[in-house]
Design an enzyme around this catalytic site. Sequence first.
Site, PDB file in Angstrom:
ATOM      1  N   HIS A 165      37.616  82.752  56.720  1.00  0.00           N
ATOM      2  CA  HIS A 165      37.480  83.047  55.300  1.00  0.00           C
ATOM      3  C   HIS A 165      38.821  82.146  54.455  1.00  0.00           C
ATOM      4  CE1 HIS A 165      36.009  87.596  55.196  1.00  0.00           C
ATOM      5  NE2 HIS A 165      35.244  86.616  55.066  1.00  0.00           N
TER       6      HIS A 165
HETATM    7  C1  LIG Z   1      29.289  81.533  58.280  1.00  0.00           C
HETATM    8  C2  LIG Z   1      30.191  82.517  56.819  1.00  0.00           C
HETATM    9  C3  LIG Z   1      30.241  83.916  57.338  1.00  0.00           C
HETATM   10  C4  LIG Z   1      30.817  84.552  55.846  1.00  0.00           C
HETATM   11  N1  LIG Z   1      30.740  85.508  55.290  1.00  0.00           N
HETATM   12  C5  LIG Z   1      30.916  85.858  54.456  1.00  0.00           C
HETATM   13  C6  LIG Z   1      31.018  87.552  53.874  1.00  0.00           C
HETATM   14  O1  LIG Z   1      29.702  87.942  54.636  1.00  0.00           O
HETATM   15  N2  LIG Z   1      31.278  87.646  53.173  1.00  0.00           N
HETATM   16  C7  LIG Z   1      31.360  86.612  51.917  1.00  0.00           C
HETATM   17  O2  LIG Z   1      33.016  88.111  51.065  1.00  0.00           O
HETATM   18  N3  LIG Z   1      32.653  85.552  52.484  1.00  0.00           N
HETATM   19  C8  LIG Z   1      32.660  85.013  53.264  1.00  0.00           C
HETATM   20  N4  LIG Z   1      32.045  84.102  53.919  1.00  0.00           N
HETATM   21  C9  LIG Z   1      33.034  82.988  53.135  1.00  0.00           C
HETATM   22  C10 LIG Z   1      32.496  82.681  52.038  1.00  0.00           C
HETATM   23  O3  LIG Z   1      31.457  82.278  51.302  1.00  0.00           O
HETATM   24  C11 LIG Z   1      33.262  82.163  51.182  1.00  0.00           C
HETATM   25  O4  LIG Z   1      34.755  81.972  51.256  1.00  0.00           O
HETATM   26  C12 LIG Z   1      33.283  80.421  50.518  1.00  0.00           C
HETATM   27  O5  LIG Z   1      31.320  80.852  49.973  1.00  0.00           O
HETATM   28  C13 LIG Z   1      33.959  79.799  49.454  1.00  0.00           C
HETATM   29  O6  LIG Z   1      34.262  79.565  48.247  1.00  0.00           O
HETATM   30  P1  LIG Z   1      34.711  78.060  48.271  1.00  0.00           P
HETATM   31  O7  LIG Z   1      33.910  77.391  46.561  1.00  0.00           O
HETATM   32  O8  LIG Z   1      35.924  78.183  48.118  1.00  0.00           O
HETATM   33  O9  LIG Z   1      33.600  77.301  49.309  1.00  0.00           O
HETATM   34  P2  LIG Z   1      32.166  76.639  49.625  1.00  0.00           P
HETATM   35  O10 LIG Z   1      31.576  77.925  49.259  1.00  0.00           O
HETATM   36  O11 LIG Z   1      32.243  76.506  50.841  1.00  0.00           O
HETATM   37  O12 LIG Z   1      32.033  75.474  48.520  1.00  0.00           O
HETATM   38  C14 LIG Z   1      32.618  74.044  49.043  1.00  0.00           C
HETATM   39  C15 LIG Z   1      30.832  72.794  48.262  1.00  0.00           C
HETATM   40  O13 LIG Z   1      31.410  71.668  48.446  1.00  0.00           O
HETATM   41  C16 LIG Z   1      30.934  71.186  49.103  1.00  0.00           C
HETATM   42  N5  LIG Z   1      31.628  69.212  49.156  1.00  0.00           N
HETATM   43  C17 LIG Z   1      32.700  69.737  50.436  1.00  0.00           C
HETATM   44  N6  LIG Z   1      33.330  68.335  49.993  1.00  0.00           N
HETATM   45  C18 LIG Z   1      32.289  67.745  49.754  1.00  0.00           C
HETATM   46  C19 LIG Z   1      32.107  65.892  49.331  1.00  0.00           C
HETATM   47  N7  LIG Z   1      33.495  65.192  49.451  1.00  0.00           N
HETATM   48  N8  LIG Z   1      31.901  66.012  48.137  1.00  0.00           N
HETATM   49  C20 LIG Z   1      30.440  67.124  47.595  1.00  0.00           C
HETATM   50  N9  LIG Z   1      30.919  68.235  47.608  1.00  0.00           N
HETATM   51  C21 LIG Z   1      31.543  68.713  48.857  1.00  0.00           C
HETATM   52  C22 LIG Z   1      30.883  71.780  49.904  1.00  0.00           C
HETATM   53  O14 LIG Z   1      29.232  71.144  50.994  1.00  0.00           O
HETATM   54  C23 LIG Z   1      29.950  73.275  49.249  1.00  0.00           C
HETATM   55  O15 LIG Z   1      28.925  73.341  49.084  1.00  0.00           O
HETATM   56  C24 LIG Z   1      31.890  83.138  55.086  1.00  0.00           C
HETATM   57  C25 LIG Z   1      32.104  82.161  55.360  1.00  0.00           C
HETATM   58  C26 LIG Z   1      31.044  81.619  56.091  1.00  0.00           C
HETATM   59  C27 LIG Z   1      30.583  79.859  56.426  1.00  0.00           C
END
Ligand SMILES: Cc1cc2nc3c(=O)[nH]c(=O)nc-3n(C[C@H](O)[C@H](O)[C@H](O)COP(=O)(O)OP(=O)(O)OC[C@H]3O[C@@H](n4cnc5c(N)ncnc54)[C@H](O)[C@@H]3O)c2cc1C
Length: 622
Positions: free
Chosen positions: A550
Site C-alpha cells: 500500500h
Molecule cells: C500485490 C498487491 C496486492 C494488493 N492487494 C490489495 C487489496 O487486496 N486491496 C486493496 O484495497 N489494495 C490492494 N493493493 C493496493 C492497491 O491495489 C493500490 O493501492 C492501488 O492499485 C494504487 O493505485 P494507483 O492508481 O495509485 O497506482 P497503480 O494502480 O499502480 O497504477 C499505476 C499505473 O501507471 C502505470 N505507469 C507507471 N509508470 C508509467 C509510465 N512511466 N508510463 C506509463 N504508465 C506508467 C502502471 O503500469 C500502472 O498501470 C495491492 C497491491 C498489490 C501490488
Amino acid sequence: MAIVNLLATTALKSVGLLGSTIWIIPLMLASLTFINYNQLDPESPIINQKTLHKEYDFVVVGGGSAGAVVASRLSEVPNWKVLLLEAGPDENEISDVPSLAAYLQLSKLDWGYKVESTGRACLGMKNGRCNWPRGKVLGGSSVLNYMLYVRGNKNDYDYWEQLGNPGWNYDEVLKYFIKSEDNRNPYLARTPYHGMGGLLTVQESPWRTPLVVAFVETGLEMGYPIRDINGADQAGFMIAQGTIRRGQRCSTAKAFLRPVKLRKNIHIALNSHVTRILINPSNMRAFGVEFYRNGRKHVVLARKEVILAAGSINTPQLLMLSGIGPKRELEKHNIPVLRDLPVGHNLQDHVGMGGFTFRVDKPVSIVQDRFPAFPMTMQYVLNEKGPMTTLGGVEGLAFVNTKYGNRSWPDIQFHMAPASVNSDAGARVRKVLGLTDELYNTVYKPIANQDVYSLIPLLLRPRSRGWVKLRSKNPFDDPIINANYFDDPKDIRVLVEGAKIGIKISESKAFKKFGSRVHIIPFPNCKHFEFGSDQYWECHIRTISMTIYHPVGTCKMGPEWDSEAVVDPRLKVYGVTGLRVIDASIMPTIPSGNTNAPAIMVGEKGADLVKEDWLSFAEYKK
Ligand SMILES: Cc1cc2nc3c(=O)[nH]c(=O)nc-3n(C[C@H](O)[C@H](O)[C@H](O)COP(=O)(O)OP(=O)(O)OC[C@H]3O[C@@H](n4cnc5c(N)ncnc54)[C@H](O)[C@@H]3O)c2cc1C
Ligand SMILES: *[C@@H]1O[C@H](CO)[C@@H](O)[C@H](O)[C@H]1NC(C)=O
C-alpha cells in the site's frame, strides 16, 4: 480445442508461468470463456489504439486504479479528447482468476521493485530486501491486488481536511466511494454507506472455508461485533468483500475502461512508457509528454492538462525526471531544476507480520496438493464458483485496537487466510515474499502441505516515513525505494501488540474446535529469544516484514504553507500549470485500510475537480 490451447499457452507465457504445470489445465479451461468476445460486448478487451493524434485535451499517464477512473470519467464530456498512456499490456485470462493473484507477482505484469535493505526489517528476505510488486498492466495494481474492498476509517479523511485540504472530509469522499460502487450484497447495499449500479462490482467470494466462520465468531468472543467494516464504524470482524464480478477479478480496467472503449473521444495506448513531462520553463506550463512505444520515441501534446496517475513509485520518478523535485537530488543527476518540491518524500506503507502460521487438525484449509485441478476448474468456468474465486486467499478482515489505540480509530488490521507459506510446499508464496532458503527450509518445509491458516496483523498508521529517489536519470532504471520500516520505534511496539492479539484470536473457542495452535519452530535468527516473548515477536516481525502493498504519500497533497506538499487540494502541482497528480501518491497520510478503493475514490474526485475547473457550471451539472 486448438485455439483454447493456444490462448492458454500465450497467456501462460505472458506471465512467465510455463513450467508450473499444476495450473495449466485450469487455465486452458478458463480461457474457454473468453473465446466469444466481440467488440460490442462491454466485457471484451479494450482497443489498443495504434495511430494517435498529435494533440489531445487531456493526456493521462498510467491506467491503474486511479488513472482508469480518470480517463473514463473525463471521456464522459463528448467534446474532450482524452488519451490514456499505459506502460503495460492489457489484462489476460490468468489475471482474471482471483485465486491466482500471487502468480502475477514477479511476472511481466509486475514492475518488480525491491526496497533497499536497512537492517531493521525484511531480514529474512534475500539480501535483506523486500519485494514491492506494482502492476504494469492496464488496470495497474488493481490487476495484481488481492481484491479486498476496504475504505479506511472516517477519521482518516476528516484528518486530511484538518491538515488543510478542504473538500476531503469523510462526508465528501463517501459520495465518491458510493458513486463507483455496485455492491451485490443486498443487506449492505441498502445502508447509507453503499451504492448500487456503479461501474465497480463489489461482492463476497462465493466460496469460503469453515475457518473464516471461526474467525468472525472469534470477534464476538473477544467483544468485537461482526460488522460492515466499511460502514458506520470500523472496529470489528467481517467476511471480506472484494472487487470481483461473477467470480472473476473486477479490475478498474474492466470496470471503468471496457464499457467506454467505443467512445470516439478516448484513445488508449498500451505498452507506452512515458519518460518525461514536457514543461515550458518560460511560463512553467506542462504541454505534453514524451513516451516510448515498441522501442520508438514519441511526443504527444496536451491542450488542457497532463494528468499523472502512474502510482506512488512512478509518479514521483516521472516528476523528478522532468525537473520537478528536491533540488539537491536533481542536481546530483544533472537534471535542470524547474521547481524545487519535496517529491518522493513522505512514503508510507502498511507493514505487516508475515508467516504467522497456525496449525489445525482438520482438512479445512487450502492445501494446493489436495485441490483437484479439473473439477475445481469446471466449477469456476461453468458456475463462477469454487476455490478459484477466493480473494487471493484472504477470507477474513478485522480491525482491532492495541493498548496504544482505541475503538474509534483501530491501530491494527488483521487479514485471515486459510493457508500460509507452507501450503503450496514452497512453490510460490515463498518466492513472492523472497524468503531465504534457510528460513523456508527450517520453519515451513517441515509442515509443507499440512493444514494451517495465517493471521497477518498490520500496522494501520505507521509513524515512519520512507522515500523514493532517482537511481539515475535513465527513465528505464528502477528508482531507489526506501520503505524505512520501523524507523520510528513506536511502530514495532504496536505491531508486537498486534502479534499478541493474533495469539488470542488463535486460542478462541471457535478456533479450538479445529485444534488451532501456533506453529512453533523458532526462526533461526530469533532462536535466542524465548518463543512467544515480546522480543521474539519483534524479531519475527523484523524477519518476515511483509508489505501489504500500500505505498502512498510521495506527492503529498497539502495547503500552500505545508512545506512537504507537492500538490494543492485540487491536486495541481505547485508552481506548474496544466499538471495534476491523481493517484495514491497524493494521500497525505495512509488510510487505515487497504488502498485500492481509496485510490479509486481519488480518481473519482480528481476527475470531478478537473471537470469543475474546465466546464461551466451548467455543463458540469450535466
Ligand atoms: C500485490 C498487491 C496486492 C494488493 N492487494 C490489495 C487489496 O487486496 N486491496 C486493496 O484495497 N489494495 C490492494 N493493493 C493496493 C492497491 O491495489 C493500490 O493501492 C492501488 O492499485 C494504487 O493505485 P494507483 O492508481 O495509485 O497506482 P497503480 O494502480 O499502480 O497504477 C499505476 C499505473 O501507471 C502505470 N505507469 C507507471 N509508470 C508509467 C509510465 N512511466 N508510463 C506509463 N504508465 C506508467 C502502471 O503500469 C500502472 O498501470 C495491492 C497491491 C498489490 C501490488
Ligand atoms: C483515539 O485514537 C485517536 C488516534 O490515535 C485519537 O486521535 C483520539 O483522540 C482517540 N479517541 C479517544 C476517544 O480516546
